[in-house]
Design an enzyme around this catalytic site. Structure first.
Site, mmCIF file in Angstrom:
data_model
loop_
_atom_site.group_PDB
_atom_site.id
_atom_site.type_symbol
_atom_site.label_atom_id
_atom_site.label_comp_id
_atom_site.label_asym_id
_atom_site.label_seq_id
_atom_site.Cartn_x
_atom_site.Cartn_y
_atom_site.Cartn_z
ATOM 1 N N LYS A 83 60.629 19.014 61.857
ATOM 2 C CA LYS A 83 61.148 18.518 63.136
ATOM 3 C C LYS A 83 62.511 19.141 63.446
ATOM 4 O O LYS A 83 62.820 19.409 64.614
ATOM 5 C CB LYS A 83 61.234 16.993 63.103
ATOM 6 C CG LYS A 83 59.857 16.343 63.062
ATOM 7 C CD LYS A 83 59.918 14.829 63.107
ATOM 8 C CE LYS A 83 58.502 14.265 63.148
ATOM 9 N NZ LYS A 83 58.471 12.800 63.258
ATOM 10 N N SER A 130 57.018 7.811 65.023
ATOM 11 C CA SER A 130 58.341 8.410 64.831
ATOM 12 C C SER A 130 59.145 8.658 66.102
ATOM 13 O O SER A 130 60.307 9.038 66.031
ATOM 14 C CB SER A 130 58.226 9.716 64.045
ATOM 15 O OG SER A 130 57.508 10.680 64.781
#
Length: 369
Positions: free
Chosen positions: A307, A262
């Site tokens: 996140k 990611s």
């Protein structure tokens, strides 16, 4: 003993029993929470995250932070109390254990898989960044892995460059399987390769691998993926093809204890910032996430809401958000954080130009639903 006292005592004992059960009885859930963020333009553990040699670099400012998610281990037994607390907390998410560790995957297996994905994401980040800057990168199809006890074992090796299969030139990894399956199980197929050692020496010298040789393999029948519809004709040799690259200069990404794909987008942006004059961010604190492929396409990731929380806690004002994660991100965005929708590396770079000029109204936004 008075009835009221007895009732209170019984209730207290039941409550204690329930609390004990809540602590002792495991439930099949795992927890995700915000992990640390790392500025790709800065240092980690005393050394630069991005290290470039053999090409001019430029000073940078601001932040281009990659974000992470913490997860409980595969062997961690969560109890009912922890699960309830996690469900009620805003900065964590409780998910079924199989979501993080499907098919009984062990923590060691998950760590190894994440490490491999992280390594591949670094490679793609470098390729995408240099392509965006119009810097040539040489790519070639290679043997990525060889299956144990397969037809290829002992004849092909990881790192061998695949030039052709049965005389047909190979330009993409998927070409290999397509050409092999033109044969029937038991038939021979000829691989034209450059051995891994020869290829490695050529790469070190900055040259294109030469000196090919032909390897003949006898194909075997592929195992059936669906017992109800057995495959009788698909031929395999037992390898997985991948892509290797030769870069015109050295680009290293130094970051330990991080896994998964990611961070690709943020690595690419950091590389671009270091290789170009001026600042991409204009000194702003920008965080983000997203996988990236060699062509610069940004893909979705897991744990987007965790996140976002991690980025805002670190001080980010803007968050580069993969298009496919936009709806989930917009449904629960931390106060003070502006989401910026991105589909490609070029999109992200353009949005940073907008952020730098101080006109956030012109940024592509995310919407819920």
């Amino acid at each position: 003993m008075p009835r009221r006292t007895a009732t209170m005592l019984a209730s207290t004992l039941i409550l204690i029993a329930l609390l004990c059960a809540g602590v002792l009885i495991p439930v099949p859930y795992s927890e995700m929470s915000p992990g640390p963020t790392v500025n790709t333009l800065g240092d980690a553990r005393g050394e630069p995250v991005l290290q470039i040699k053999g090409h001019k670099t430029y000073p940078t400012s601001g932040h281009l932070n990659m974000t992470t998610v913490r997860v409980t281990g595969a062997d961690y037994d969560m109890n009912i109390v922890e699960a309830v607390y996690g469900w009620l907390a805003h900065d964590s998410v409780i998910v079924p254990h199989d979501t993080l560790y499907p098919n009984g995957k062990t923590e060691e297996e998950s760590t190894q898989e994440n490490a491999e994905e992280f390594s591949q994401s670094q490679e793609s980040a470098k390729v995408a960044a240099l392509k965006e800057l119009k810097i040539p990168v040489t790519s070639r199809v290679v043997v990525s892995t060889v299956v144990k006890d397969s037809a290829a074992q002992g004849k092909l090796h990881a790192g061998d460059v695949i030039k052709a299969v049965d005389g047909t030139a190979v330009t993409k990894p998927e070409d290999v399987a397509k050409l092999v399956t033109l044969r029937k199980p038991g038939e021979n197929v000829v691989f034209t390769i450059v051995p891994a050692k020869t290829a490695a020496a050529a790469e070190k010298a900055g040259k294109e691998p030469q000196g090919s040789e032909e390897i003949t393999l006898t194909t075997r029948k592929a195992p059936s993926e669906d017992p109800a519809n057995p495959s009788e004709d698909r031929a395999i040799v037992g390898i997985q093809a991948g892509t290797d690259h030769t870069f015109p200069f050295e680009v290293d990404i130094k970051l330990a204890d991080v896994g998964g794909p990611s961070a690709g987008l943020m690595f690419s942006l950091g590389i671009i910032d270091k290789l170009t004059p001026g600042d991409l961010t204009g000194g702003e604190f920008v965080a983000g996430t997203g996988t990236i492929d060699d062509a610069g396409k940004v893909g979705p990731i897991g744990g987007i809401n965790m996140k976002l929380v991690g980025a805002r806690n670190a001080g980010a004002r803007y968050f580069l958000t993969p298009d496919d994660n936009c709806a989930a991100a917009a449904a629960d965005t931390p106060s003070g954080l502006t989401l910026v929708r991105v589909k490609t590396l070029a999109d992200a770079k353009k949005s940073l130009d907008t952020i730098r000029t101080g006109d956030p109204a012109g940024l592509p936004s995310c919407s819920a639903g």
